[in-house]
Motif scaffolding. Structure first.
Motif, mmCIF file in Angstrom:
data_model
loop_
_atom_site.group_PDB
_atom_site.id
_atom_site.type_symbol
_atom_site.label_atom_id
_atom_site.label_comp_id
_atom_site.label_asym_id
_atom_site.label_seq_id
_atom_site.Cartn_x
_atom_site.Cartn_y
_atom_site.Cartn_z
ATOM 1 N N CYS A 63 41.579 38.631 36.874
ATOM 2 C CA CYS A 63 42.930 38.641 36.308
ATOM 3 C C CYS A 63 43.508 40.056 36.281
ATOM 4 N N SER A 64 42.749 40.996 35.747
ATOM 5 C CA SER A 64 43.274 42.361 35.592
ATOM 6 C C SER A 64 43.292 43.120 36.917
ATOM 7 N N HIS A 65 42.436 42.761 37.846
ATOM 8 C CA HIS A 65 42.391 43.438 39.143
ATOM 9 C C HIS A 65 43.539 43.008 40.047
ATOM 10 N N THR A 66 43.936 41.770 39.931
ATOM 11 C CA THR A 66 44.914 41.207 40.849
ATOM 12 C C THR A 66 46.342 41.578 40.507
ATOM 13 N N ARG A 67 46.744 41.333 39.243
ATOM 14 C CA ARG A 67 48.164 41.495 38.966
ATOM 15 C C ARG A 67 48.486 41.977 37.560
ATOM 16 N N PHE A 68 47.655 41.667 36.601
ATOM 17 C CA PHE A 68 47.989 41.913 35.200
ATOM 18 C C PHE A 68 47.099 42.990 34.603
ATOM 19 N N ASP A 69 47.583 43.595 33.505
ATOM 20 C CA ASP A 69 46.735 44.542 32.802
ATOM 21 C C ASP A 69 45.746 43.772 31.936
ATOM 22 N N LEU A 70 44.669 44.433 31.541
ATOM 23 C CA LEU A 70 43.596 43.775 30.800
ATOM 24 C C LEU A 70 44.098 43.178 29.493
ATOM 25 N N GLU A 71 45.022 43.853 28.828
ATOM 26 C CA GLU A 71 45.555 43.349 27.556
ATOM 27 C C GLU A 71 46.257 41.999 27.749
ATOM 28 N N THR A 72 47.042 41.866 28.798
ATOM 29 C CA THR A 72 47.722 40.603 29.090
ATOM 30 C C THR A 72 46.698 39.497 29.324
#
Length: 106
Positions: A63-72
């Motif tokens: 999730c965080s690698h592809t498009r979103f930040d880790l918090e999202t």
């Protein structure tokens, strides 16, 4: 509804290959985009692992690698489960074919 599947396997494949599919943990993250005007635009990220923590880490990594930040990713709808928990094996029913294809489990 637009669904995009991303399978988070960052380094987990070698550890999971010998595992039985029944012993796998699966973690799923669903993000409903607030930027889109079309209702129902959902992105789904799935991780597999030999432990719940590993499966969650793999899903969060995708999730965080592809498009979103880790918090999202952390604040999104998330669910994890093991097939050994017969009370809730819905993730295994949903992703059984993908788990076999991605991890090589039997």
């Amino acid at each position: 509804m637009l669904a995009i599947l991303m399978f988070g396997m960052f380094g987990a494949r070698a550890e999971v290959v010998a595992a039985q599919c029944l012993s796998l943990y699966i973690s799923e993250i669903n993000i409903v985009s607030v930027a889109d005007t079309d209702a129902g635009n959902v992105q789904t990220y799935v991780g597999f692992g030999s432990t719940k923590e590993e499966a969650e880490k793999n899903a969060l990594g995708a999730c965080s690698h592809t498009r979103f930040d880790l918090e999202t990713c952390l604040e999104s709808d998330r669910v994890s489960g093991s097939n050994s928990n017969s009370a809730d094996n819905s993730l295994h029913l949903k992703y059984m074919k993908a788990a076999k294809r991605i991890t090589g489990c039997s």
